[in-house]
Design an enzyme around this catalytic site. Structure first.
Site, short mmCIF file in Angstrom:
data_model
loop_
_atom_site.label_atom_id
_atom_site.label_comp_id
_atom_site.label_asym_id
_atom_site.label_seq_id
_atom_site.Cartn_x
_atom_site.Cartn_y
_atom_site.Cartn_z
N THR A 145 0.82 -1.20 0.00
CA THR A 145 0.00 0.00 0.00
C THR A 145 0.87 1.26 0.00
O THR A 145 1.78 1.38 0.81
CB THR A 145 -0.89 -0.02 1.26
OG1 THR A 145 -1.72 -1.18 1.17
CG2 THR A 145 -1.75 1.22 1.35
N GLU A 146 0.56 2.16 -0.90
CA GLU A 146 1.25 3.44 -1.01
C GLU A 146 2.76 3.27 -1.20
O GLU A 146 3.55 4.11 -0.80
CB GLU A 146 0.96 4.34 0.19
CG GLU A 146 -0.52 4.57 0.47
CD GLU A 146 -1.26 5.30 -0.64
OE1 GLU A 146 -0.59 5.86 -1.55
OE2 GLU A 146 -2.49 5.30 -0.62
N LEU A 147 3.12 2.15 -1.82
CA LEU A 147 4.52 1.90 -2.19
C LEU A 147 5.46 1.87 -0.98
O LEU A 147 6.62 2.22 -1.07
CB LEU A 147 4.98 2.98 -3.18
CG LEU A 147 5.67 2.52 -4.45
CD1 LEU A 147 4.85 1.47 -5.18
CD2 LEU A 147 5.94 3.68 -5.38
N TRP A 301 5.71 6.60 -0.79
CA TRP A 301 5.80 7.60 -1.86
C TRP A 301 5.04 8.86 -1.52
O TRP A 301 4.84 9.70 -2.37
CB TRP A 301 5.36 7.00 -3.20
CG TRP A 301 3.88 6.73 -3.38
CD1 TRP A 301 2.88 6.83 -2.47
CD2 TRP A 301 3.25 6.34 -4.63
NE1 TRP A 301 1.68 6.51 -3.04
CE2 TRP A 301 1.88 6.20 -4.37
CE3 TRP A 301 3.72 6.09 -5.92
CZ2 TRP A 301 0.96 5.82 -5.36
CZ3 TRP A 301 2.80 5.71 -6.88
CH2 TRP A 301 1.45 5.58 -6.61
#
Lengths: 427, 452
Positions: A145-147, A301
């Site tokens: 999730t969300e890198l 990120w």
């Protein structure tokens, strides 16, 4: 040759209603279906359908030389099945071209890996199964999730049989190292880490329509030239971004679709550039020979900090996250005792967007968070979430422990108790 | 700078803002002479020169028989204006020609005391008898009660006369008038001194009286806005009111938000909450504008869930009897407490006892009190119909009419300690950034538009 690796994150959460304290014990409809459907239909129309069609035509036109990856969250797949089956079909059609790699993740776009390893595994297994079923691919590459990446996550991901991991090419992580190389996270033996080149990715995702940016207007040729300028020994350029960039964050009127249409051709004009999926890049490297990279603290990120503070930065977010995962065992027991809806509701609450809405950083850090939030303030987000959690708690505690026991009415005791009898100190 | 009240003798946020702004300006290198109707001797602003209108001798004008100095009255009733040597006095009269005299004018609605008013009128009458045989060149000092007594309109005019006299003696660059009581003086002073005029709108008649503004006051406000070179308003919200209701030229409007001065009494006295029950505080005038009735409706809803919560209303006002009756009617009288009007240290003490401060105003040009509460670590809920909501991030916000939402948020604050912690710790930091010095700098920039 340098591989351009476009990767699109496709996700929508199940947003909550403005669930008040007075709803606790009275209503278990936590999610704002009307609003969720409205948003999904709008995005399908403005982004998913036109963009999928455009990408399919580009794959055709370039005869397979244009390739990319996508991760489509389970919560979005649910919404597509319910409200836009035609968009789901167009995603499936893309996956069948052989030029699109579907990347795996947690089914509910959650931060479970930080709190509950078993739940993380369960959500990854569910998503993996769904990818096999809907897209007929066996996922090779994983993205959190969300890198978010860290040594611990990498180890876990490797143990689950993935061969690649996507992450943010954050300056503080790389230091002097290049984001264009494949790395092996510390503690893993056979996991390739592919990083995002944030300058080039954000040229499209954030700056494309910004007229005060000195790179405006961004033409496909100009962009292709900036890609071609990477060092000769570069393995890849990670163009990782939200899929909603196209048509939703950057409106059609900005010319974003025209840009996408011409960009692959412009890039392929440069002889040393090609497009590839993450799995294809992984095939080209000898994992024993790549440099090891240590990621002791989670990197994401998001925002300028590239850490977890967008989700777990303030008191409210930490409290909400803690309360959420503390409820996990009870929810699972209730599910085993015959109330699977509890579990699915709870899983929808693990979607990281809910704590993201509680972020207070945008007070000073610009309005990116605010743009994505259905709430007027982060405090409103917290109140609704905690109220929902209180109701869910009452529900799962109320599931009879033994099948013979009859249902008892929900007790007032199950509500969160306003703190009374408390004298404030320390002020 | 022309103002009507100055701390510690204040009846609302106006005086507090005047003190803060003038001190903020002083710190930015602006010399401020602040003229108030009268002084009590215990005002002690840093770096600001205070002048009491009551202490300034003005030339005795010789009114014609039967013409009292309350010249305005003549202007309204159409009778002949008194002969005067001052052009500016004509301006004053013209400015105020729409002023209604039938009702006593007060910027804040407080209870009129009939007997006090009678005494006032008697005194006024005595004062207005011309001194027979006094030489034409002699000077007199005019009498000022200060505050917002029944002869306010007369005092507004006397104040303007004094300010005009001051203008002849003083050297200055800008006339800055705070709220309508000083606009006539400001207009006259700017004309007399040939200087630019800034009017400062802390509140409009619509904020004070809702949909039934006093036409006289409204007219003075409109005149002030029309004649001002620039108008400073305390919020975007107020700028909107000026645009929509007064047809103000938006190019003339500048927003300078208020700030807060943190009191240090808490540290000195180590006040702590003495009772265990959660205390939810309303602090302000008990008037239509402040929304005390919405506070009570929300209280009734909260008490169904949190039966031991205490709802405190601090302040007085014309809605007070109605609010008390409503509390009884809602069956929450046991948990509703009225403290009456609180001042200075008492206010801080009240905040120290509060777990939540609520400002449910129906219309609030700014609203400094939430900032004071936050400076003392008290989490606040403010109505979106307030100027302060524009500048606050660490406050919960509600529409004043949405009592369900207000109740929900009060309960949430009492139930989720993390929310309280977040708001009180972040809130204190937030208000610490809002200094009067910063506002003074902005205001100096407004002056520079006119002077340079």
């Amino acid at each position: 040759m340098t591989a351009i690796v476009p990767y699109f994150q496709v996700h929508q959460p199940f947003r909550l209603k403005r669930y008040t304290f007075f709803d606790i014990g009275r209503s278990s409809g936590y999610f704002d279906d009307t609003e969720n459907e409205r948003i999904l239909r709008r995005i399908a129309e403005k982004c998913y359908l036109p963009m999928n069609e455009l990408l399919a035509s580009l794959i055709d036109r370039h005869e397979g030389r244009f390739r990319f990856a996508m991760a489509i969250t389970g919560t979005l797949l649910d919404q597509l099945e319910a409200w836009s089956p035609e968009a789901l079909e167009s995603f499936q059609a893309l996956a069948r071209t052989g030029c699109v790699e579907i990347v795996c993740e947690t089914s509910h776009h959650s931060l479970a890996f930080l709190e509950d390893e078993d739940e993380f595994e369960a959500q990854v297994a569910a998503q993996r199964e769904r990818i096999r079923e809907l897209f007929e691919q066996d996922p090779v590459t994983f993205r959190c999730t969300e890198l978010v990446i860290s040594n611990a996550i990498a180890k876990k991901v490797e143990s689950m049989g993935f061969r690649g991991l996507l992450g943010e090419g954050a300056d503080h992580l790389l230091g002097f190292r290049s984001p264009h190389k494949v790395y092996r996270p510390e503690g893993t033996t056979d996991l390739a880490l592919l990083l995002r080149t944030y300058e080039r990715s954000d040229d499209i995702a954030f700056r494309f329509s910004n007229r005060s940016w000195d790179g405006w207007p961004l033409t496909p040729e100009k962009f292709a030239t900036s890609l071609a300028e990477v060092p000769e020994d570069a393995t890849l350029i990670g163009l990782f971004m939200d899929y909603e960039t196209f048509g939703e964050h950057q409106w059609r009127e900005t010319g974003i679709f025209d840009f996408v249409e011409a960009m692959p051709g412009a890039a392929l004009e440069h002889d040393h550039l090609e497009f590839a999926t993450p799995a294809e890049v992984i095939e080209t490297v000898e994992i024993d020979e790549v440099e090891e990279l240590s990621i002791p603290h989670p990197v994401s990120w998001a925002d300028t900090e590239r850490d977890l503070t967008a989700w777990l930065g303030n008191h409210m977010q930490k409290a909400a996250n803690k309360a959420l995962y503390e409820l996990g065992p009870d929810v699972k027991r209730a599910a085993e005792l015959g109330d699977p809806e509890c579990l699915e509701d709870w899983r929808k609450l693990t979607t990281s967007d809910h704590v993201y809405y509680m972020c207070t950083k945008w007070f000073s850090d610009g309005d990116v968070h605010k743009y994505f939030s259905p709430y007027t303030t982060p405090h409103d987000a917290f109140i609704a979430f905690m109220n929902v959690l209180a109701d869910l708690k009452a529900r799962v505690r109320n599931v009879p422990r033994q099948p013979t026991e009859t249902d008892s009415p929900r007790e007032q005791e199950e509500r969160p108790r306003p703190e009374t009898g408390r004298a404030r100190t320390g002020r | 700078m022309l103002g009507w009240e100055f701390p510690p003798h204040i009846s609302g946020g106006l005086g507090t803002a005047c003190l803060g702004l003038s001190q903020g300006l002083a710190r930015c290198g602006v010399d401020v002479t602040f003229v108030v109707p009268r002084l009590n001797g215990d005002e002690a602003p840093d770096g600001v020169r205070l002048v009491a209108a009551a202490d300034v001798p003005v030339p005795v004008s010789k009114p014609e028989p039967a013409e009292v100095p309350v010249r305005l009255r003549h202007a309204f009733t159409g009778s002949r204006r008194p002969r005067t040597e001052l052009d500016v006095e004509r301006v004053i009269a013209r400015t105020m020609k729409l002023l209604s005299v039938d009702s006593p004018l007060r910027p804040y609605m407080t209870q009129a005391d009939y007997s006090k008013r009678l005494a006032e009128l008697t005194r006024l009458k005595a004062m207005t008898q011309p001194e027979r045989g006094s030489p034409k060149t002699s000077h007199e000092k005019l009498e000022f009660q200060g505050g917002y007594g029944p002869d306010l309109e007369a005092e507004v005019e006397r104040y303007a006369r004094v300010v005009c006299e001051l203008v002849r003696r003083e050297d200055f660059d800008v006339v800055h008038a705070h709220d309508w009581m000083t606009y006539p003086a400001g207009i006259a002073a700017a004309l007399e001194g040939q200087k630019p005029l800034v009017v400062h709108v802390h509140a409009t008649e619509y904020d004070r009286s809702g949909m039934n503004p006093d036409p006289g006051i409204r007219a003075i406000e409109a005149e002030g806005l029309a004649r001002a070179d620039l108008a400073v308003c305390v919020s975007e919200y107020t700028a909107g009111v000026l645009r929509d209701r007064y047809g103000a030229d938006t190019r003339k409007l500048r927003v300078v938000h208020n700030a807060v001065t943190r009191g240090e009494q808490r540290e000195q006295f180590h006040w702590e909450k003495a009772i265990d029950d959660p205390v939810v505080l309303f602090l302000g005038r008990i008037t239509y504008q402040k929304g005390p009735d919405y506070f009570l409706e929300a209280a009734a809803r909260v008490l169904r869930v949190v039966p031991d919560a205490r709802f405190v209303l601090s302040g007085t006002g014309d809605m007070w009897p109605r609010v008390v009756e409503r509390a009884a009617q809602l069956g929450i009288a046991n948990n509703t407490h009225f403290t009456g009007f609180l001042e200075g240290v008492e206010v801080e003490r009240m905040f120290a006892m509060a777990d939540i401060y609520v400002m449910p105003s129906v219309s609030e040009p700014f609203g400094i009190s939430p900032l004071e509460a936050m400076a003392l670590d008290v989490p606040v809920i403010v109505s979106r119909q307030s100027g302060v909501a524009e500048v606050l991030s660490n406050a919960l916000k509600v529409d004043f009419w949405d009592v369900e939402d207000l109740a929900n948020k009060i309960i949430a604050l009492l139930t989720y300690p993390e929310l309280r912690d977040e708001l009180s710790s972040e809130g204190r930091q937030e208000v610490e950034q809002m200094t009067w010095e910063e506002r003074g700098r902005t205001l100096r920039g407004v002056y520079e538009e006119l002077v340079v």
